[in-house]
Design a protein around this motif. Structure first.
Motif, PDB file in Angstrom:
ATOM      1  N   VAL A  31      36.813  13.071  90.413  1.00  0.00           N
ATOM      2  CA  VAL A  31      37.792  14.025  90.561  1.00  0.00           C
ATOM      3  C   VAL A  31      37.266  15.476  90.264  1.00  0.00           C
ATOM      4  O   VAL A  31      37.631  16.372  91.061  1.00  0.00           O
ATOM      5  N   ILE A  32      36.677  15.642  89.434  1.00  0.00           N
ATOM      6  CA  ILE A  32      36.279  16.907  88.788  1.00  0.00           C
ATOM      7  C   ILE A  32      35.237  17.392  90.004  1.00  0.00           C
ATOM      8  O   ILE A  32      35.049  18.558  90.212  1.00  0.00           O
ATOM      9  N   ARG A  33      34.469  16.788  90.102  1.00  0.00           N
ATOM     10  CA  ARG A  33      33.282  16.912  91.468  1.00  0.00           C
ATOM     11  C   ARG A  33      34.292  17.506  92.632  1.00  0.00           C
ATOM     12  O   ARG A  33      33.656  18.459  93.411  1.00  0.00           O
ATOM     13  N   ILE A  35      37.330  18.686  92.934  1.00  0.00           N
ATOM     14  CA  ILE A  35      37.970  19.737  92.981  1.00  0.00           C
ATOM     15  C   ILE A  35      36.760  20.908  92.949  1.00  0.00           C
ATOM     16  O   ILE A  35      37.307  21.850  93.369  1.00  0.00           O
ATOM     17  N   ARG A  36      35.741  20.682  92.196  1.00  0.00           N
ATOM     18  CA  ARG A  36      34.843  21.667  92.367  1.00  0.00           C
ATOM     19  C   ARG A  36      34.399  22.175  93.729  1.00  0.00           C
ATOM     20  O   ARG A  36      34.385  23.420  93.995  1.00  0.00           O
ATOM     21  N   LEU A  37      33.993  21.327  94.490  1.00  0.00           N
ATOM     22  CA  LEU A  37      33.527  21.351  95.933  1.00  0.00           C
ATOM     23  C   LEU A  37      34.623  22.074  96.629  1.00  0.00           C
ATOM     24  O   LEU A  37      34.115  22.784  97.502  1.00  0.00           O
ATOM     25  N   GLN A  38      35.851  21.502  96.311  1.00  0.00           N
ATOM     26  CA  GLN A  38      36.851  21.964  97.429  1.00  0.00           C
ATOM     27  C   GLN A  38      37.286  23.692  97.070  1.00  0.00           C
ATOM     28  O   GLN A  38      37.547  24.338  97.979  1.00  0.00           O
ATOM     29  N   GLY A  55      23.802  20.242  82.516  1.00  0.00           N
ATOM     30  CA  GLY A  55      23.432  18.951  82.190  1.00  0.00           C
ATOM     31  C   GLY A  55      24.525  18.091  81.766  1.00  0.00           C
ATOM     32  O   GLY A  55      24.732  16.885  82.312  1.00  0.00           O
ATOM     33  N   MET A  56      25.458  18.338  80.781  1.00  0.00           N
ATOM     34  CA  MET A  56      26.526  17.640  80.370  1.00  0.00           C
ATOM     35  C   MET A  56      27.586  17.388  81.594  1.00  0.00           C
ATOM     36  O   MET A  56      28.203  16.461  81.481  1.00  0.00           O
ATOM     37  N   LEU A  57      27.767  18.520  82.069  1.00  0.00           N
ATOM     38  CA  LEU A  57      28.708  18.551  83.280  1.00  0.00           C
ATOM     39  C   LEU A  57      28.254  17.504  84.557  1.00  0.00           C
ATOM     40  O   LEU A  57      29.181  16.872  84.846  1.00  0.00           O
ATOM     41  N   SER A  58      27.046  17.700  84.522  1.00  0.00           N
ATOM     42  CA  SER A  58      26.285  16.675  85.570  1.00  0.00           C
ATOM     43  C   SER A  58      26.516  15.330  85.586  1.00  0.00           C
ATOM     44  O   SER A  58      27.247  14.330  86.104  1.00  0.00           O
ATOM     45  N   LYS A  59      26.477  14.953  84.054  1.00  0.00           N
ATOM     46  CA  LYS A  59      26.571  13.569  83.320  1.00  0.00           C
ATOM     47  C   LYS A  59      28.155  13.313  83.372  1.00  0.00           C
ATOM     48  O   LYS A  59      28.409  12.178  83.981  1.00  0.00           O
ATOM     49  N   ILE A  60      28.983  14.207  83.176  1.00  0.00           N
ATOM     50  CA  ILE A  60      30.492  13.809  83.314  1.00  0.00           C
ATOM     51  C   ILE A  60      30.794  13.657  84.704  1.00  0.00           C
ATOM     52  O   ILE A  60      31.529  12.431  85.020  1.00  0.00           O
ATOM     53  N   GLU A  61      30.359  14.266  85.559  1.00  0.00           N
ATOM     54  CA  GLU A  61      30.725  14.118  86.977  1.00  0.00           C
ATOM     55  C   GLU A  61      30.204  12.893  87.485  1.00  0.00           C
ATOM     56  O   GLU A  61      30.708  12.177  88.353  1.00  0.00           O
ATOM     57  N   ASN A  62      28.819  12.502  86.996  1.00  0.00           N
ATOM     58  CA  ASN A  62      28.400  11.084  87.520  1.00  0.00           C
ATOM     59  C   ASN A  62      29.076  10.011  86.713  1.00  0.00           C
ATOM     60  O   ASN A  62      28.140   8.697  86.872  1.00  0.00           O
ATOM     61  N   GLY A  63      29.826  10.212  85.811  1.00  0.00           N
ATOM     62  CA  GLY A  63      30.365   9.102  85.036  1.00  0.00           C
ATOM     63  C   GLY A  63      29.513   8.594  83.873  1.00  0.00           C
ATOM     64  O   GLY A  63      29.754   7.378  83.396  1.00  0.00           O
ATOM     65  N   LEU A  64      28.568   9.216  83.433  1.00  0.00           N
ATOM     66  CA  LEU A  64      27.546   8.912  82.605  1.00  0.00           C
ATOM     67  C   LEU A  64      27.758   8.863  81.130  1.00  0.00           C
ATOM     68  O   LEU A  64      27.342   8.170  80.373  1.00  0.00           O
ATOM     69  N   VAL A  65      28.767   9.639  80.865  1.00  0.00           N
ATOM     70  CA  VAL A  65      29.220   9.785  79.687  1.00  0.00           C
ATOM     71  C   VAL A  65      30.566   9.923  79.341  1.00  0.00           C
ATOM     72  O   VAL A  65      31.277  10.502  80.356  1.00  0.00           O
ATOM     73  N   SER A  66      31.048   9.663  78.297  1.00  0.00           N
ATOM     74  CA  SER A  66      32.478   9.985  78.099  1.00  0.00           C
ATOM     75  C   SER A  66      32.712  11.176  77.193  1.00  0.00           C
ATOM     76  O   SER A  66      31.622  11.805  76.491  1.00  0.00           O
ATOM     77  N   THR A  67      34.072  11.590  77.315  1.00  0.00           N
ATOM     78  CA  THR A  67      34.251  12.973  76.694  1.00  0.00           C
ATOM     79  C   THR A  67      35.433  13.099  75.901  1.00  0.00           C
ATOM     80  O   THR A  67      36.333  12.421  76.127  1.00  0.00           O
ATOM     81  N   GLN A  74      39.025  21.926  78.855  1.00  0.00           N
ATOM     82  CA  GLN A  74      38.380  23.109  79.290  1.00  0.00           C
ATOM     83  C   GLN A  74      37.679  23.122  80.603  1.00  0.00           C
ATOM     84  O   GLN A  74      37.631  24.056  81.384  1.00  0.00           O
ATOM     85  N   ILE A  75      37.300  21.798  81.018  1.00  0.00           N
ATOM     86  CA  ILE A  75      36.862  21.821  82.267  1.00  0.00           C
ATOM     87  C   ILE A  75      38.124  21.963  83.450  1.00  0.00           C
ATOM     88  O   ILE A  75      37.826  22.575  84.387  1.00  0.00           O
ATOM     89  N   ALA A  76      39.166  21.460  83.309  1.00  0.00           N
ATOM     90  CA  ALA A  76      40.347  21.682  84.061  1.00  0.00           C
ATOM     91  C   ALA A  76      40.690  23.093  84.037  1.00  0.00           C
ATOM     92  O   ALA A  76      41.083  23.457  85.235  1.00  0.00           O
ATOM     93  N   ASN A  77      40.789  23.601  82.969  1.00  0.00           N
ATOM     94  CA  ASN A  77      41.025  25.347  82.912  1.00  0.00           C
ATOM     95  C   ASN A  77      39.907  25.952  84.069  1.00  0.00           C
ATOM     96  O   ASN A  77      40.347  27.048  84.463  1.00  0.00           O
ATOM     97  N   ALA A  78      38.731  25.636  83.613  1.00  0.00           N
ATOM     98  CA  ALA A  78      37.572  26.215  84.584  1.00  0.00           C
ATOM     99  C   ALA A  78      37.919  25.930  85.942  1.00  0.00           C
ATOM    100  O   ALA A  78      37.492  26.905  86.832  1.00  0.00           O
TER     101      ALA A  78
END
Length: 215
Positions: A31-33, A35-38, A55-67, A74-78
């Protein structure tokens, strides 16, 4: 701004199994990826706005880490959306068809747009590689000056209401209700002048398939 965490928030972790957490992580990343591309934003744009590393945002977008929920907010606001938007379609039954009722399309904001220039996305949650994006666009301010837009793929416009002079490359077209216009998105294009406002039209962007998301 609080320091981002790589661990799941205590508010949700106790009631989630490891498999559920991974499933939610993949959903949030997609979903984050999406919306970002849209919005035509890069990983660098969002990481700077959200005060987290690329690097952290890339890992979040690829489902590699929990947050944490704090970092997700913060990401939603961005991204210019609410936190609940990121979770909205999680764990619902899938269907071969998607219905968006009148007035319920997700409102999104594109860089360079102002008040009175509204995009409603009419289909969404199609995964990180979308074949098309249909928008209902409403323009209300006759005095607004529009910056040129450029994007990959092909755009199809169908006029519903009002009249607008629409510029594509070096050509200007007068679009009236019932008219259609198709062009490659790489050409600079924009509404040149609102002849009769409000203006309302469908804009459908057919996407090419990049090998990797823009970073």
């Amino acid at each position: 701004m609080a320091t981002p965490s790589n661990t799941a928030s205590a508010d949700i972790a106790p009631v989630m199994s490891d498999s559920d957490a991974r499933s939610l992580g993949r959903h949030l990343g997609n979903v984050i990826r999406q919306i970002r591309l849209q919005h035509g934003l890069t990983i660098a744009d969002i990481s700077e706005r959200a005060s987290i590393s690329r690097g952290m945002l890339s890992k979040i977008e690829n489902g590699l880490v929990s947050t944490s929920l704090e970092t997700l907010e913060q990401i939603a606001n961005a991204l210019g959306v609410t936190l609940s938007r990121l979770f909205r379609d999680y764990n619902i039954q899938t269907s071969s068809a998607q219905l968006v009722k009148h007035g319920q399309g997700m409102e999104v904001v594109r860089r360079g747009t102002k008040r009175g220039h509204t995009y409603h996305l009419l289909a969404y949650d199609q995964g990180p590689k979308k074949t098309f994006e249909p928008f209902l666009i409403t323009l209300e301010d006759p005095g607004e000056e529009f910056p040129p837009f450029e994007h990959s793929g092909t755009e199809f416009i169908h006029m519903l209401e009002g009249e607008v002079e629409y510029k594509v490359g070096n050509e200007t077209f007068l679009l009236q209700p019932g008219d259609s216009l198709t062009f490659r998105g790489e050409q600079p294009h924009r509404p040149e002048r609102l002849v009769s406002a409000p203006v309302k039209f469908l804009s459908i962007i057919h996407h090419d398939f990049p090998d990797t998301p823009e970073e």
